[in-house]
Design a protein around this motif. Structure first.
Motif, PDB file in Angstrom:
ATOM      1  N   ARG A  89       0.825  -1.209   0.000  1.00 32.46           N
ATOM      2  CA  ARG A  89       0.000   0.000   0.000  1.00 32.46           C
ATOM      3  C   ARG A  89       0.863   1.264   0.000  1.00 32.46           C
ATOM      4  O   ARG A  89       0.582   2.212  -0.723  1.00 32.46           O
ATOM      5  N   LYS A  90       1.911   1.276   0.820  1.00 25.98           N
ATOM      6  CA  LYS A  90       2.802   2.453   0.909  1.00 25.98           C
ATOM      7  C   LYS A  90       3.474   2.727  -0.432  1.00 25.98           C
ATOM      8  O   LYS A  90       3.532   3.867  -0.894  1.00 25.98           O
ATOM      9  N   ASP A  91       3.990   1.686  -1.075  1.00 25.54           N
ATOM     10  CA  ASP A  91       4.661   1.877  -2.358  1.00 25.54           C
ATOM     11  C   ASP A  91       3.680   2.330  -3.441  1.00 25.54           C
ATOM     12  O   ASP A  91       4.024   3.152  -4.305  1.00 25.54           O
ATOM     13  N   ARG A  92       2.460   1.825  -3.396  1.00 26.12           N
ATOM     14  CA  ARG A  92       1.462   2.267  -4.380  1.00 26.12           C
ATOM     15  C   ARG A  92       1.085   3.726  -4.164  1.00 26.12           C
ATOM     16  O   ARG A  92       0.874   4.466  -5.123  1.00 26.12           O
ATOM     17  N   GLN A  93       1.039   4.146  -2.911  1.00 20.90           N
ATOM     18  CA  GLN A  93       0.762   5.553  -2.605  1.00 20.90           C
ATOM     19  C   GLN A  93       1.885   6.446  -3.125  1.00 20.90           C
ATOM     20  O   GLN A  93       1.633   7.503  -3.720  1.00 20.90           O
ATOM     21  N   ASP A  94       3.123   6.032  -2.917  1.00 22.93           N
ATOM     22  CA  ASP A  94       4.272   6.798  -3.414  1.00 22.93           C
ATOM     23  C   ASP A  94       4.230   6.910  -4.932  1.00 22.93           C
ATOM     24  O   ASP A  94       4.514   7.964  -5.508  1.00 22.93           O
ATOM     25  N   ARG A 171      12.055  18.805 -11.539  1.00 20.70           N
ATOM     26  CA  ARG A 171      10.930  18.851 -10.595  1.00 20.70           C
ATOM     27  C   ARG A 171      10.411  17.467 -10.218  1.00 20.70           C
ATOM     28  O   ARG A 171       9.867  17.286  -9.138  1.00 20.70           O
ATOM     29  N   VAL A 172      10.566  16.494 -11.130  1.00 19.46           N
ATOM     30  CA  VAL A 172      10.049  15.154 -10.861  1.00 19.46           C
ATOM     31  C   VAL A 172      11.134  14.090 -11.005  1.00 19.46           C
ATOM     32  O   VAL A 172      11.440  13.362 -10.063  1.00 19.46           O
ATOM     33  N   VAL A 173      11.725  13.991 -12.187  1.00 20.38           N
ATOM     34  CA  VAL A 173      12.657  12.894 -12.468  1.00 20.38           C
ATOM     35  C   VAL A 173      13.904  12.979 -11.589  1.00 20.38           C
ATOM     36  O   VAL A 173      14.391  11.957 -11.088  1.00 20.38           O
ATOM     37  N   GLN A 174      14.420  14.183 -11.389  1.00 25.09           N
ATOM     38  CA  GLN A 174      15.614  14.350 -10.546  1.00 25.09           C
ATOM     39  C   GLN A 174      15.272  14.758  -9.113  1.00 25.09           C
ATOM     40  O   GLN A 174      16.171  15.029  -8.324  1.00 25.09           O
ATOM     41  N   ASN A 175      13.992  14.797  -8.792  1.00 26.15           N
ATOM     42  CA  ASN A 175      13.572  15.131  -7.434  1.00 26.15           C
ATOM     43  C   ASN A 175      14.051  14.034  -6.470  1.00 26.15           C
ATOM     44  O   ASN A 175      13.733  12.861  -6.661  1.00 26.15           O
ATOM     45  N   PRO A 176      14.841  14.390  -5.436  1.00 26.27           N
ATOM     46  CA  PRO A 176      15.416  13.361  -4.546  1.00 26.27           C
ATOM     47  C   PRO A 176      14.380  12.440  -3.930  1.00 26.27           C
ATOM     48  O   PRO A 176      14.597  11.226  -3.811  1.00 26.27           O
ATOM     49  N   LYS A 177      13.231  12.987  -3.557  1.00 29.63           N
ATOM     50  CA  LYS A 177      12.175  12.164  -2.943  1.00 29.63           C
ATOM     51  C   LYS A 177      11.661  11.116  -3.922  1.00 29.63           C
ATOM     52  O   LYS A 177      11.529   9.932  -3.580  1.00 29.63           O
TER      53      LYS A 177
END
Length: 356
Positions: A89-94, A171-177
């Motif tokens: 569930r956590k990975d799907r949320q991410d 903003r997305v692909v290189q975003n650390p998170k």
């Protein structure tokens, strides 16, 4: 003209001009309307198609509509037949947050461009100098001014592909998170298991065309794929795809294009072991359809923090992508997509969760 203008801009950053009162009113209206349609994948996807119907010379609006449909299908897959069995569930949320952020960011960058073009037509004069006040790249100011004069739909579309993928890069692909929680974690899945890397264009009666993206993390690969998708959509199946899009409201469910295989209602029987549904992309005798929920039933709307400020444009040589290489593109994807579905079925049958 484009190259020379971009060469100057890559060397000297022009400070934004002061906004007049009437221009301020226009900008406020654009921000408000963009926010209104940027609620979720369904509202964005509809807004793209509605705009294309009004302005069919803006090809990216239809390309964006069809690619955004795929974004919605990817989002609902996370609550559908297979991935609820295979991913936590956590990975799907991410993963959903990753997909949603990209979808949201592109819309809040591109839709104001559309609205400012619409206002320019209304006033019969280009207003693209206002892009800077909407945090739109100076690259697109040059491109839209050129389009205003020459109406070259190909250059505008490819430029928008370059712009949107470059806009997403930091903003997305290189975003650390997202790199930590999604891209690094799901690299194997993205490339070899899931349908996330398939871009499908339904048309006609149950037909699909499209391409598969490899190496999502590479900006160059995403731009090249965008060019190929544009050629498939506008050279090969254009009118049939437009008619299909007009007659099939986007819900986020894969039932939208294959109702004989997918359903928005979960037909499975609780407590019974998983049974294989498919053989050669057809339902096996007596098999239930696969569960593919609507976006509305899968995910709630989420609030986004404001987009990160900054212009991606620093190197004028991105103009090389504007060259039409006239490559012949094979849009056949059905066999490959069916094999992906069959791999997912086998994994679900094995009840072996993919762990990291």
């Amino acid at each position: 003209m484009i190259t020379e203008d971009l060469k100057k801009k890559s060397k000297f950053i022009q400070p934004p001009s002061q906004v007049t009162k009437s221009e301020g009113v226009i900008l406020d209206k654009i921000r408000k309307k963009t926010q209104e349609f940027n609620l979720n994948n369904v509202t964005r996807t509809k807004a793209y198609l509605d705009y294309y119907i009004r302005y069919p010379d803006i090809h990216w609006a239809f390309l964006g509509h069809m690619v955004s449909r795929n974004g919605g299908w990817n989002m609902t897959d996370l609550k559908g037949e297979f991935l609820t069995r295979l991913i936590s569930r956590k990975d799907r949320q991410d993963f959903f947050q990753f997909l949603e952020r990209g979808n949201w960011l592109i819309f809040q960058d591109v839709y104001p461009q559309f609205l400012l073009y619409e206002e320019s037509l209304r006033q019969r004069r280009p207003l693209f100098h206002l892009f800077v006040h909407l945090n739109i790249s100076t690259f697109m100011e040059t491109i839209w001014n050129e389009f205003w004069k020459n109406k070259n739909t190909y250059i505008l579309t490819i430029a928008m592909i370059i712009n949107e993928q470059s806009y997403l890069e930091k903003r997305v692909v290189q975003n650390p998170k997202f790199k930590k929680n999604v891209l690094n974690k799901f690299e194997f899945l993205l490339q070899d298991w899931l349908s996330f890397n398939h871009i499908l264009f339904p048309y006609g009666s149950g037909k699909i065309a499209g391409k598969t993206l490899h190496q999502f993390e590479l900006l160059h690969e995403r731009i090249v794929l965008g060019k190929k998708l544009y050629r498939i959509l506008f050279k090969d199946i254009h009118q049939m795809a437009v008619e299909w899009a007009k007659s099939h409201h986007h819900t986020g469910s894969r039932k939208d294009y294959w109702p004989h295989i997918f359903n928005t209602v979960n037909e499975g029987t609780p407590g019974y072991p998983y049974q294989l549904h498919l053989k050669s992309c057809q339902l096996r005798p007596g098999a239930k359809r696969m569960y593919s929920p609507t976006l509305e039933n899968a995910w709630k709307n989420i609030s986004h923090k404001e987009a990160e400020i900054g212009d991606w444009f620093t190197d004028w040589r991105v103009v090389d992508y504007l060259i039409d290489d006239e490559e012949i593109i094979d849009g056949e994807i059905q066999d490959e997509y069916c094999k992906t579905l069959e791999r997912l079925e086998l994994a679900a049958l094995a009840k072996k969760a993919i762990t990291f």
